[in-house]
Each structure stands twice: as C-alpha cells, then as structure tokens.
Design an enzyme around this catalytic site. Structure first.
Site, PDB file in Angstrom:
ATOM      1  N   ARG A  56      22.755  36.955  40.061  1.00  0.00           N
ATOM      2  CA  ARG A  56      21.949  35.838  39.514  1.00  0.00           C
ATOM      3  C   ARG A  56      21.474  36.094  38.089  1.00  0.00           C
ATOM      4  O   ARG A  56      20.500  35.498  37.619  1.00  0.00           O
ATOM      5  CB  ARG A  56      20.752  35.528  40.414  1.00  0.00           C
ATOM      6  N   LYS A  58      26.396  29.338  24.629  1.00  0.00           N
ATOM      7  CA  LYS A  58      27.380  28.677  25.488  1.00  0.00           C
ATOM      8  C   LYS A  58      28.254  29.760  26.112  1.00  0.00           C
ATOM      9  O   LYS A  58      28.833  30.581  25.398  1.00  0.00           O
ATOM     10  CB  LYS A  58      28.250  27.721  24.679  1.00  0.00           C
ATOM     11  N   GLU A  91      36.141  26.840  11.671  1.00  0.00           N
ATOM     12  CA  GLU A  91      34.781  26.546  12.183  1.00  0.00           C
ATOM     13  C   GLU A  91      33.773  26.603  11.033  1.00  0.00           C
ATOM     14  O   GLU A  91      32.779  25.874  11.035  1.00  0.00           O
ATOM     15  CB  GLU A  91      34.370  27.543  13.274  1.00  0.00           C
ATOM     16  N   LYS A  93      24.551  27.046  12.125  1.00  0.00           N
ATOM     17  CA  LYS A  93      24.684  26.848  13.570  1.00  0.00           C
ATOM     18  C   LYS A  93      23.327  27.027  14.257  1.00  0.00           C
ATOM     19  O   LYS A  93      22.942  26.243  15.132  1.00  0.00           O
ATOM     20  CB  LYS A  93      25.722  27.810  14.157  1.00  0.00           C
ATOM     21  N   GLU A 111      22.274  20.786  24.064  1.00  0.00           N
ATOM     22  CA  GLU A 111      23.222  19.741  23.635  1.00  0.00           C
ATOM     23  C   GLU A 111      22.916  18.366  24.239  1.00  0.00           C
ATOM     24  O   GLU A 111      23.797  17.707  24.815  1.00  0.00           O
ATOM     25  CB  GLU A 111      24.669  20.161  23.946  1.00  0.00           C
ATOM     26  N   ARG A 135      23.020  18.895  18.862  1.00  0.00           N
ATOM     27  CA  ARG A 135      24.026  19.963  18.979  1.00  0.00           C
ATOM     28  C   ARG A 135      25.451  19.417  19.095  1.00  0.00           C
ATOM     29  O   ARG A 135      26.416  20.115  18.780  1.00  0.00           O
ATOM     30  CB  ARG A 135      23.687  20.884  20.169  1.00  0.00           C
ATOM     31  N   ASN A 157      30.541  19.728  17.560  1.00  0.00           N
ATOM     32  CA  ASN A 157      31.838  19.377  18.142  1.00  0.00           C
ATOM     33  C   ASN A 157      32.680  18.491  17.237  1.00  0.00           C
ATOM     34  O   ASN A 157      33.705  17.957  17.682  1.00  0.00           O
ATOM     35  CB  ASN A 157      31.623  18.661  19.481  1.00  0.00           C
ATOM     36  N   HIS A 194      36.456  18.528  17.464  1.00  0.00           N
ATOM     37  CA  HIS A 194      36.812  19.179  18.726  1.00  0.00           C
ATOM     38  C   HIS A 194      37.260  18.205  19.810  1.00  0.00           C
ATOM     39  O   HIS A 194      37.890  18.626  20.776  1.00  0.00           O
ATOM     40  CB  HIS A 194      35.628  19.995  19.260  1.00  0.00           C
ATOM     41  N   HIS A 219      40.381  19.850  20.856  1.00  0.00           N
ATOM     42  CA  HIS A 219      40.544  20.508  22.168  1.00  0.00           C
ATOM     43  C   HIS A 219      41.724  19.915  22.926  1.00  0.00           C
ATOM     44  O   HIS A 219      42.466  20.628  23.598  1.00  0.00           O
ATOM     45  CB  HIS A 219      39.276  20.326  23.011  1.00  0.00           C
ATOM     46  N   HIS A 251      42.743  28.206  18.293  1.00  0.00           N
ATOM     47  CA  HIS A 251      41.672  27.203  18.385  1.00  0.00           C
ATOM     48  C   HIS A 251      41.387  26.554  17.024  1.00  0.00           C
ATOM     49  O   HIS A 251      41.343  25.329  16.897  1.00  0.00           O
ATOM     50  CB  HIS A 251      40.406  27.874  18.941  1.00  0.00           C
TER      51      HIS A 251
HETATM   52  N1  GLY Z   1      30.806  25.625  19.745  1.00  0.00           N
HETATM   53  C1  GLY Z   1      29.906  24.567  19.713  1.00  0.00           C
HETATM   54  C2  GLY Z   1      28.547  24.906  20.199  1.00  0.00           C
HETATM   55  O1  GLY Z   1      28.227  26.068  20.346  1.00  0.00           O
HETATM   56  O2  GLY Z   1      27.764  24.030  20.448  1.00  0.00           O
END
Ligand code: GLY
Length: 353
Positions: free
Chosen positions: A115, A137, A179, A215, A225, A229, A233, A236, A240, A257
């Site tokens: 956990r 993330k 990025e 960031k 997000e 946030r 993206n 993306h 993606h 990527h």
């Molecule tokens: N890679 C995008 C974020 O961390 O929100």
C-alpha cells in the site's frame, strides 16, 4: 543550481542532489533499499550513481528489460515479486534509476507495494528529467494504450544529474527536447525562442532547470489534472495515438515518444490556427522548427483512420468527448477544446504539404 521545491518534495541538481539523497538515506534509516534499473542504466548509469553515495552501503538491484513494450503490469508483477522475495517491507525505499519507463513504472510499483513505500526518481534520459520524473504521474500501459493504468503519487525527491545524458544517443536527446519545446509553446514564448536557437546538446543544465520550473509551476496549481495541468498534454492527444499506432503496426518502425509528440504538436498547432486563433506566422514557425529537428513521417489514409480511432482512449476524454489542448498564441493555451471530425484530415494534409 538551486533546488526546486514542489508541493511535498524537492527536485535537486548534481552535487546538491547527491548530498540531499545521502541525507535522506541517513535520516530515514530505510530497512531495505532497492534500485530499479534496466540493462542500459545498469551498465551505463549505476556505477556513476553509486560512486556518489557514501551513505548507500546495503542495497539490492532489480533489473527490468528496457523499452516501452515492457511498461506493463506483467513487469510490475515481476518487480513486486522481487521486492517480496528480497524481504521488502513498508519501510523500504525504491530508487528509480532510468528513463521515463523506469520512473513511471517504478513509481507505480512503489505506490502499490504494501500500500505504498517511498520512492526517489533519478532520471537518466532528457525526457524523464524534464517531464516524467517530476509531477507524480506513475503508471503503465494497457496493451498498447499508453499510461492507462496508474496513480498520481509524489516521490520523496528527484535528483537530476545531466552527466547521465552523456550516455545517450542524439536521437534520444531530441526526443526529450520535444517536451522542452512544448514547455515553451504552452507557457513562454521567450523560452520557445531560446530553445529554437540551441544548436548543441552539450550543456543542457540551464534549459533543463527552466523546463522543470515551468512544469512545476503548472503541477503546483493543479496536481491532479482537473484543469490547468491538462496544458502539459499539448501535442499528446494526437501524439499518443500516433505513438501507439506505430508501436502496434508490424510494418512500421517505432517512433520515440518525443518524435510522436513533435508530429502531434504540428497537427495540434494547425488545429489551433483553425479553432483557437493561433496566427499563421506562429503556425509556420512551429511546423518549421519541428521539421528541422524531427524526420518527416508519411501517413497513409488508413494510418490516419487508425490514429483517429485511437483518440477515443485518450485519458483527457470525458462524457464521450475528445478534449484537446490548443494554443491561442505561443505561450497561451485553451483546454477542453472539441475538434470537428473534418479537421483531422486537414491537419494531416497540412503536416504533409
Ligand atoms: N506529462 C504530463 C504531466 O505530467 O502532466
């Protein structure tokens, strides 16, 4: 370089980072310390890392196979089994030494083991330094669908040492650089212009710092997000889908990527020019900047159809809507934009022309 403070942890650089890590190890007196690597970081990064840590005497190394295709729950199970067999307990620490696959997967493994145990990210790729390792993330892919399974959980600290980048090929550096260019496009025209002028990857300390600041500013305002946030993206949504399509098609080479999201950013800049007022000069600038650095890829009509049908899996989708982040100008974004279907083919046509 000074450290960057986030909501609950700090991003440290170079010597200050190793010092902070030594202090963390001393203060927390972890019962077991595990270092997660892949075969590349085991060989090329671990020796340098260990040579800087006098407090790290007793540790176990857990190695997984490199590559996005291994970023899945089976690999996690292997790491959980290793942690268990090696007597990992709730006071254990997992140090993730590697690129985005290692930091994403290792963060998820640590978040779920017993956990939740502490983890520290030591990114070794440019992509992981400026993006994956910061912001909490964590997660894995589901089949070939990117990052569908995961949680947001913050590391104890992040240690960025650009010396690790010396072990990387230019193609990998270019992938991470995409990025960084994104950070300029979504938040700062000045930073975008500075990065465009950069013609060597010799000394990236300052731009890496600037990207992490951007960031972090975004993540601090919206860690889970819900709104802001989402701007991280940009490029993306289509990027993606393109990355997944190339990973799943037998007759296609794999796109890194950053290479996929570079294409995604051109396409989404085109959509921005049609839907959110990005001016034509900036659109041209974005297209030519990316095409100078990233090889042009060809897309058949059936590729485009397949890519569009993958959009339904995007994590930002709600109530059946595909939600794009688009640009109003360089450095200014609009979130939750819907794109009428006929614009996709036009965006690909603009990329091709
Ligand atoms: N890679 C995008 C974020 O961390 O929100």
């Amino acid at each position: 370089m000074e450290s960057i403070t986030t909501s609950s942890y700090a991003v440290h650089f170079n010597e200050a980072g190793y010092k902070a890590l030594n202090t963390q190890l001393k203060e927390f007196n972890y019962s077991r310390i595990f270092i997660l690597v892949d075969e590349n970081t085991h060989k090329h990064c671990l020796p340098l890392f260990l040579s800087q840590l006098e407090e790290l005497r007793d540790y176990e190394i857990i190695e997984i196979e490199s590559g996005e295709e291994n970023k899945n729950i089976n690999t996690c199970t292997g790491v959980w089994e290793a942690l268990s067999e090696l007597d990992g307990d709730r006071k254990s620490l997992l140090i993730n030494l590697g690129g985005g696959v290692i930091t994403d997967l290792g963060g998820f493994v640590a978040s779920a083991f017993k956990r939740g145990i502490h983890f520290i990210n030591v990114p070794t790729s440019l992509l992981a330094m400026v993006d994956a390792s910061v912001g909490g993330k964590t997660g894995v892919d589901l089949g070939m669908l990117k990052n569908q399974i995961g949680v947001i959980n913050q590391p104890q600290m992040v240690l960025i040492a650009p010396a690790f980048l010396r072990t990387l090929e230019t193609r990998q550096l270019q992938s991470g650089f995409a990025e960084m260019l994104k950070h300029g496009l979504i938040k700062s025209e000045k930073y975008w212009k500075n990065l465009k002028q950069l013609n060597s990857f010799e000394s990236l300390d300052a731009p890496i710092f600037d990207s992490v600041v951007i960031k972090n500013e975004v993540v601090l305002k919206d860690p889970t997000e819900q709104h802001l946030r989402k701007i991280l993206n940009f490029g993306h949504t289509l990027g993606h889908a393109i990355e997944t399509h190339f990973l799943t098609s037998d007759n296609k080479e794999t796109l890194l990527h950053g290479e996929a999201i570079a294409i995604g950013m051109i396409l989404e800049a085109y959509l921005s020019s049609q839907l959110t007022g990005l001016d034509k000069e900036h659109l041209k600038d974005i297209k030519s900047t990316f095409l100078e650095r990233y090889r042009k890829v060809s897309f058949s009509d059936s590729d485009i159809d397949a890519i569009i049908s993958l959009l339904k899996y995007d994590k930002k989708n709600t109530h059946g809507n595909i939600n794009f982040v688009l640009l109003k100008a360089i450095g200014e974004t609009e979130i939750d934009c819907q794109v009428p279907n006929e614009f996709y083919a036009r965006a690909f046509a603009y990329y091709k022309e």
